[in-house]
Design an enzyme around this catalytic site. Structure first.
Site, mmCIF file in Angstrom:
data_model
loop_
_atom_site.group_PDB
_atom_site.id
_atom_site.type_symbol
_atom_site.label_atom_id
_atom_site.label_comp_id
_atom_site.label_asym_id
_atom_site.label_seq_id
_atom_site.Cartn_x
_atom_site.Cartn_y
_atom_site.Cartn_z
ATOM 1 N N ASP A 239 0.868 -1.172 0.000
ATOM 2 C CA ASP A 239 0.000 0.000 0.000
ATOM 3 C C ASP A 239 0.908 1.225 0.000
ATOM 4 O OD1 ASP A 239 -2.278 1.585 0.020
ATOM 5 O OD2 ASP A 239 -3.241 0.479 1.630
ATOM 6 N N GLU A 447 -17.271 9.875 5.153
ATOM 7 C CA GLU A 447 -16.795 8.500 5.315
ATOM 8 C C GLU A 447 -15.867 8.215 4.140
ATOM 9 O OE1 GLU A 447 -19.893 5.562 5.197
ATOM 10 O OE2 GLU A 447 -20.824 6.384 3.403
#
Length: 709
Positions: A239, A447
């Site tokens: 990542d 979110e």
């Protein structure tokens, strides 16, 4: 070409490189090597629900909405569209020697993490909370993206490996503690299916640690499980900037060179970030061998050969006009239609166009583009909001009154105004309307990913299940009027709908429905089709039902382990029709025909008879749940074992055979061993899960049979 041939070519090419050249190819922004006729290649591209971040592309519903379709074929077809548009955009960009980020054919999707806690801000990037649903949809998406031709259409990447679902604020330093049962029963199955069944080309490591090891440098995850146990042959990517967390936040290494050495030794081939700039220094220190660098380079060039990047392919002729073509837009709208979940309907829906003269469309998400697209999105050439869709559908037959009603989360719309300055306008619109379509919810600013767009709350995660205060005030204000209200929720996660359930006439969860979402919403409201989506996550009554966010134990989480009742259960969703399962029986596995299973690993089939006892045509989702009646290792509640989206015309009777995989009858013990334990099983077949809340909400329950082996 097959993998063996591609690897042989990769080995021959890498053999000609210097150590410095080989190391340079392990960065996501791999530079050109002119003397070997190797162009630059940027590995970082996104395609969560359409080709992302590189201009115009078809924008599908966000992944959680795609999950609500329970439609494997739809996910496969969406993957094909993404690969086709990705090729068209790659062909156009590379013809102009544009090798920039987001222009390649290696897509870092799907996200097959388990949405274990509704507070996680990135949960809407996933396919929900269930390992079976996530596995089946993840496999289908990957198959669509990668294709089955001689050349890989595009490369998919299963992320984030593994045991990763928040908190976002702690992800760079957090050490997930999980036992072997939860690891093997919940967190790993989707990744295993993506590797073993879909042959996903890449796997991305997560930011966090798992039981002490950083995921992008985990010997157990990357070496022992991914490669040795599952036989993964593709490449592993970190990542982004996760490897520098080793020494900056996890404190498992002391220097960047040590972090690079740990990652590559564990099996991380490609660095999204800059830490692999220290590989040569690590080599000088004796921390990394040239053979390790060579192996990672070979794996990466194997992928490039499989994609046909060094020779002519059948994809080279795909022209740019395929991007956002009518067929692709139609599939996006189909996905939006299938994803909508009808949570409540007191009979007000579908609306009758001829009886409504004035429609009040109210709410901060009614005319919001951001509420259509979620995150990790491309650019649509046209966005059809819910307000747009209703206005188009109504035409000249009804007057449309509109009020934003409130800001998405701030207490006022105008800086100099009183707090809640749009409430009086919203009440006026409601008072003067025959029907109110109230559009509330969230978007990626509330979110989402930590640091991605300057999220307003705790690093992208939600602190509770409530709508922001201005929206709660708006609901209360609209409820004071006598006008019927249909709530259209646009969000990517569980929202407390207790007030809406008590005061409003209907509730439709649209998720983040994609660029065509407004058309689909309007057509649903007016009965052009029947809603048929199902919840891929549990809607809880409150956070009091859940453990602490940082606790990764599955106890009390998701429909399989919930304690108490859900507000709206996993697998629940109403239609405008009256569908029911009338009979279920065990039958032999068909050897041919449309019901014949593709996999040999099938225990047996169920023959299920269904009927539509209404005149309204509809799709619905047949769901099969299983529970071992004897094993102490079985989950507290029956688990999803199979599903099938079906279509029933009005008054139609239909019978299908649905295969049950052998692993549906297994359990996982405390050591992580998966095996078949008991001899007595209960099997449920219906259009919901077999819980008391679903029975209460639908007035029906699945048919139960007992199976003895």
């Amino acid at each position: 070409m097959n993998r063996k041939e591609a690897r042989k070519k990769a080995e021959a090419l890498v053999e000609q490189m210097t150590l410095m050249e080989k190391a340079s190819q392990l960065r996501y922004d791999a530079p050109a090597i002119p003397r070997l006729n190797i162009p630059a290649y940027n590995w970082w591209n996104e395609a969560l629900h359409g080709v992302a971040r590189a201009g115009t592309a078809t924008v599908f519903p966000q992944a959680i909405g795609m999950a609500a379709t329970f439609d494997e074929n739809l996910l496969r077809n969406a993957g094909k569209v993404i690969a086709t548009e990705g090729r068209a955009k790659y062909n156009a960009a590379s013809a102009l020697n544009d090798r920039d980020i987001y222009k390649g054919l290696t897509f870092w999707a799907p996200n097959v993490n388990i949405f274990r806690d509704p507070r996680w801000g990135r949960g809407h990037e996933t396919y929900g909370e269930d390992p079976c649903l996530t596995s089946r949809l993840g496999v289908s998406y990957i198959e669509g993206v990668q294709g089955d031709g001689d050349t890989m259409a595009a490369a998919a990447c299963a992320k984030h490996f593994a045991v990763h679902s928040g908190p976002e604020a702690l992800r760079h330093e957090f050490d997930v503690q999980t036992d072997e049962k939860d690891l093997r029963e919940t967190y790993l199955p989707a990744f295993e299916a993506c590797v073993k069944e879909a042959h996903v080309e890449a796997v991305m490591g997560a930011y966090n640690r798992v039981n002490g090891e950083p995921c992008c440098g985990s010997y157990r995850l990357l070496r022992d499980i991914l490669r040795k146990e599952w036989g993964f042959e593709g490449h592993v990517v970190s990542d982004c900037w996760a490897i520098k967390d080793f020494h900056e936040h996890h404190m498992v290494t002391g220097t960047a060179a040590q972090s690079a050495a740990l990652a590559i030794d564990a099996g991380c081939d490609l660095n999204c970030g800059s830490t692999y700039l220290h590989l040569l220094n690590a080599h000088k220190q004796g921390l990394v061998t040239e053979a390790q660098i060579t192996e990672s380079a070979v794996r990466l060039f194997t992928t490039r050969y499989l994609l046909g990047l060094f020779n002519e392919t059948e994809y080279d002729s795909i022209s740019y006009d395929i991007v956002e073509c009518p067929e692709h837009l139609a599939l996006s709208e189909q996905a939006a239609r299938e994803s909508a979940v009808l949570l409540k309907n007191n009979g007000i829906l579908p609306l009758k166009k001829e009886t409504i003269r004035t429609i009040g469309v109210i709410g901060p998400n009614a005319d919001s583009r951001a509420a259509l697209i979620g995150n990790y999105y491309g650019t649509a050439s046209e966005y059809i909001t819910v307000l747009d869709g209703i206005r188009r559908y109504a035409g000249d037959t009804a007057r449309i009154l509109y009020s934003e009603g409130c800001h998405l989360f701030r207490n006022k719309n105008e800086a100099l105004a009183w707090d809640f300055d749009r409430l009086s306008e919203a009440r006026t619109v409601a008072k003067n309307s025959d029907i109110v379509i109230l559009c509330l919810g969230l978007d990626e600013t509330l979110e989402g990913e930590e640091g991605d767009t300057g999220n307003s709350y705790a690093s992208g995660d939600k602190t509770d299940l409530l709508l922001p205060e201005p929206q709660r005030k708006l609901m209360e204000a609209i409820a004071l009027e006598n006008t019927p209200v249909i709530l259209c929720l646009m969000a990517g996660s569980d929202i407390d709908l207790s007030f809406a359930t008590e005061h409003f006439d209907a509730i439709v969860d649209l998720w983040y429905p994609g660029a065509q979402g407004g058309n689909a919403a309007a057509e649903l409201l007016f009965g052009e089709y029947s809603p048929s989506g199902k919840l891929p996550v549990t809607f809880y009554e409150s956070l009091d039902q859940l453990p602490e966010f940082e606790d990764y134990s599955m106890k009390g989480r998701t429909y399989r382990y919930i304690e108490g009742q859900a507000q709206y259960p996993f697998g629940f969703g109403l239609t405008y029709a009256d569908t029911t399962v009338t009979s279920v029986k065990v039958c032999d596995i068909p050897n041919s025909g449309k019901d014949a299973p593709e996999s040999a690993d099938i225990a047996f089939c169920l023959e299920v008879q269904m009927e539509n006892r209404s005149s309204f045509d509809t799709d619905d989702v047949l769901q099969i749940y299983i529970r071992d009646l004897e094993s102490p290792f079985e989950t507290p509640h029956p688990h999803l074992a199979a599903f099938r989206r079906i279509h029933l015309d009005g008054n139609e009777k239909l019978g299908i055979k649905i295969p049950l995989r052998a692993d549906c009858f297994t359990v996982v013990d405390e050591t992580g061993r998966r095996f078949r334990d008991g001899k007595r099983y209960e099997i449920f077949a219906g259009f919901s899960q077999p819980d008391t809340k679903s029975k209460e909400l639908t007035g029906k329950e699945p048919i139960r049979i007992e199976y003895n082996r």
